[in-house]
Design an enzyme around this catalytic site. Structure first.
Site, mmCIF file in Angstrom:
data_model
loop_
_atom_site.group_PDB
_atom_site.id
_atom_site.type_symbol
_atom_site.label_atom_id
_atom_site.label_comp_id
_atom_site.label_asym_id
_atom_site.label_seq_id
_atom_site.Cartn_x
_atom_site.Cartn_y
_atom_site.Cartn_z
ATOM 1 N N ASN A 10 0.853 -1.191 0.000
ATOM 2 C CA ASN A 10 0.000 0.000 0.000
ATOM 3 C C ASN A 10 0.894 1.249 0.000
ATOM 4 O OD1 ASN A 10 -1.456 2.258 1.161
ATOM 5 N ND2 ASN A 10 -3.117 0.830 1.559
ATOM 6 N N ASP A 68 -1.418 -3.626 9.734
ATOM 7 C CA ASP A 68 -2.778 -3.946 9.315
ATOM 8 C C ASP A 68 -3.688 -2.900 9.920
ATOM 9 O OD1 ASP A 68 -4.241 -5.979 7.674
ATOM 10 O OD2 ASP A 68 -5.529 -5.864 9.423
HETATM 11 P P1 ITT Z 1 -0.954 -4.198 2.765
HETATM 12 O O1 ITT Z 1 -1.726 -5.348 3.338
HETATM 13 O O2 ITT Z 1 -0.082 -4.584 1.603
HETATM 14 O O3 ITT Z 1 -0.218 -3.429 3.812
HETATM 15 P P2 ITT Z 1 -3.606 -3.107 2.302
HETATM 16 O O4 ITT Z 1 -4.073 -1.866 1.613
HETATM 17 O O5 ITT Z 1 -4.217 -4.396 1.854
HETATM 18 O O6 ITT Z 1 -2.002 -3.152 2.137
HETATM 19 P P3 ITT Z 1 -4.856 -3.369 4.902
HETATM 20 O O7 ITT Z 1 -5.364 -4.731 4.625
HETATM 21 O O8 ITT Z 1 -4.249 -3.092 6.237
HETATM 22 O O9 ITT Z 1 -3.753 -2.929 3.844
HETATM 23 O O10 ITT Z 1 -6.051 -2.366 4.655
HETATM 24 C C1 ITT Z 1 -6.064 -1.079 5.164
HETATM 25 C C2 ITT Z 1 -7.333 -0.368 4.714
HETATM 26 O O11 ITT Z 1 -7.629 0.678 5.615
HETATM 27 C C3 ITT Z 1 -7.189 0.269 3.340
HETATM 28 O O12 ITT Z 1 -8.455 0.309 2.711
HETATM 29 C C4 ITT Z 1 -6.739 1.671 3.685
HETATM 30 O O13 ITT Z 1 -7.088 2.590 2.693
HETATM 31 C C5 ITT Z 1 -7.449 1.935 5.003
HETATM 32 N N1 ITT Z 1 -6.592 2.762 5.867
HETATM 33 C C6 ITT Z 1 -5.631 2.318 6.729
HETATM 34 N N2 ITT Z 1 -4.969 3.334 7.284
HETATM 35 C C7 ITT Z 1 -5.512 4.449 6.767
HETATM 36 C C8 ITT Z 1 -5.231 5.810 6.926
HETATM 37 O O14 ITT Z 1 -4.229 6.240 7.693
HETATM 38 N N3 ITT Z 1 -5.969 6.684 6.248
HETATM 39 C C9 ITT Z 1 -6.952 6.269 5.436
HETATM 40 N N4 ITT Z 1 -7.271 5.003 5.205
HETATM 41 C C10 ITT Z 1 -6.552 4.077 5.860
#
Ligand code: ITT
Length: 202
Positions: A10, A68
């Site tokens: 991400n 996560d």
């Molecule tokens: P990785 O597993 O490769 O790290 P991912 O995008 O799949 O990437 P997650 O499963 O942890 O990661 O999903 C996190 C979700 O929450 C994703 O939709 C993000 O956009 C949202 N999110 C997490 N932190 C955020 C933040 O600081 N601001 C806005 N949205 C956030």
């Protein structure tokens, strides 16, 4: 310098984690863009962060840090929670719409009839560090706020435009990255895990 691989694909997370880890003196590496998807089948933020960090630590024989995260909305019983990244997987993307935008569109639709005073929500972040010898550290932190009726701001990523930090009256997408990294779930979880990391070394 200690090498740490940030186990995320991400770009938004990476943009927030890379600089602080470098400032803390780590030699930071990232995953190649063609790195395989890691199945996130845990039942909690902590479990999923550990799954990702364990996989990369073992696979690359390095110290791995994984995040996560997601948003939990009280009026929806904590949804989308650990499913935040996949929330709008049942939606057809509109022309030019990104996955993040579709997630936000779905969340706004689900929340359209919920009045202002019932729109409390929180970002969650579990940060895990796993060492090649199997040692593990994990921290889970939150950032409380309120879900707006429409997005505000261009910075950040994901649900940031919808998330209001009431103390600053700014969304996560209106504040500078440096301000977000003083207040966010991610900033707090990173600080906790780094503190634990240092205690381990003492
Ligand atoms: P990785 O597993 O490769 O790290 P991912 O995008 O799949 O990437 P997650 O499963 O942890 O990661 O999903 C996190 C979700 O929450 C994703 O939709 C993000 O956009 C949202 N999110 C997490 N932190 C955020 C933040 O600081 N601001 C806005 N949205 C956030």
């Amino acid at each position: 310098m200690e090498k740490v691989v940030i186990a995320t694909k991400n770009k938004g997370k990476l943009a927030e984690l890379e600089a602080p880890l470098k400032e803390l003196g780590f030699a930071v590496e990232t995953l190649p863009s063609d790195y395989p998807e890691i199945a996130e089948n845990g039942a909690s933020f902590e479990e999923n962060a550990l799954i990702k960090a364990r996989f990369v630590a073992k696979d690359l024989n390095c110290i791995a840090i994984a995040d996560d995260s997601g948003i939990a909305v009280d009026a929806l019983g904590g949804e989308p929670g650990i499913y935040s990244a996949r929330y709008a997987n049942d939606y057809v993307l509109l022309e030019g719409e990104t996955k993040d935008e579709a997630n936000n569109r779905k969340l706004l639709e689900k929340m359209k009839d919920v009045p202002e005073e019932k729109r409390s929500c929180a970002f969650h972040c579990a940060m895990a560090v796993v060492f090649p010898d199997g040692k593990e550290l994990v921290a889970h932190k939150t950032w409380e706020g309120r879900l707006l009726f429409a997005g505000r701001g261009q910075n950040g990523f994901g649900y940031d435009p919808l998330f209001l930090d009431e103390e600053l009256n700014m969304t996560g997408a209106e504040m500078e990255k440096s301000v977000k990294m003083q207040r966010s779930h991610r900033a707090k979880a990173l600080a906790a895990v780094i503190e634990a990391f240092r205690s381990l070394k003492r």
